[in-house]
Design an enzyme around this catalytic site. Sequence first.
Site: not given
Length: 467
Positions: A412, A447
Amino acid sequence: MKHRVFIALGSNMGDRIDMIEQACNLLDKHDNIKVTRTSGLWETKAMYVIDQADFLNGACEIETTLDPIELLDELQKVENVLNRVKLVDKGPRTIDLDILLYDNEVIQHERLQVPHKLMLERAFVLEPLAEMIPDQIIPTDTTKTSIKQHLHKLPPADRPATTLIPISPNSPPLKPLLPSRHTQLMSIINLTPDSFSDGGVNPITPSSDSNSTTTTAFTNLMSYHLKAGATILDIGGQSTRPNAPMITAAEETNRILPSIRSISSLLSSLNSSASISIDTFRADVAHSAISAGAHIINDVSGGLLDKNMLPTVAELGCTIILMHMRGDPSTMNSRENTSYPHGLIPTIASELLARVRAAEEAGIRRWRIILDPGIGFSKTQAQNLEILRRFEELRDWPGLRGIPWLVGASRKGFIGKITGVKEPKERSWGTAAVVAGCVRSGVDVVRVHDVEEMGRVVRMADALWRV
């Protein structure tokens, strides 16, 4: 007149989760009974008669117009339907349903005593009730001690009790309060051309021809993810990156269904215990996906973007991941949606607790819920870091303890900014640091994109901290 009643749920024979779920569903079908919420399911050693299998115990709160003896009759009918046979007092059983509390009444009857006479000595009764009504004082308790206080007074168990959350029929359940549990690896399978990190990278949706080039490439990729340690394959057909264009539900369904069928076939051929998760916020897509063989719904909106999502999941009886997000992908990072004037952790906890309550009201059992704090969704860089530093506070927040957590921080933007890595696919080192920290803080599922590398990180981190 409606009465508020708490029913104990227990099983230690056969498929324990299925038995308890069947019992709750049968109660819900009764015209005069409504299950309004449930506790988690707690796995504990047997008491009294100890030479028997571990029990799953929980509780449900119901509304009913039945009087206590009428309700007892209905509970016994459910036990009979589920083949309850009492061979030994306090011995093994497929299902056990007991009335613990009935309004605030004290009932002395030849067939029934309420409050249940042994409840205050049983951790497997107090743990579920402490999740639901921790501050309640039972009517026969002259000491005016709350249920939570009674639980804390009990001597420590030889083995710590843990909640148990099923994710698929063939997969081991999550046990979020077990110190030695293994961290689960969720592999990201984006079928979108526009995801922030790997849009268009994965092979296109497999065709109906099992021997086609695209089907073979997709199957090989899934086999690689499984071999690398993925225990959950998370398929996404709609990008949720900021300002991602919205496709129709039909387009999203068409993207994911062939992949679900292909993975289901692969898992069957490998006799794999891995699970299939669907990353969607649309109820129609969720229904189609579960019907095609998926096991878990991963909703980034926590059920807020489609009013039918929570009732649909309740009807399907599957497990759902409720993520914290405000707004939608086009508005989630606005100044308003990243403002937390009452504190970041308390606000996330409060808003997720509201989603848990909404899920319960829709008919989803507490033991079918996983939570996600929503790293990168309605969060600034500083807020993402604060969540990761203070994650243990979220995990133990009153009303949320015992629910498993997923964190998805892979590649991210905040990792790129801190490490100075512009290209998302090159952020594996920064992701590895976050994953290790997640394991240390008690996260149950991570994840990730880089399955092989993060699998190694998870195995090392588990060896350090999950003992």
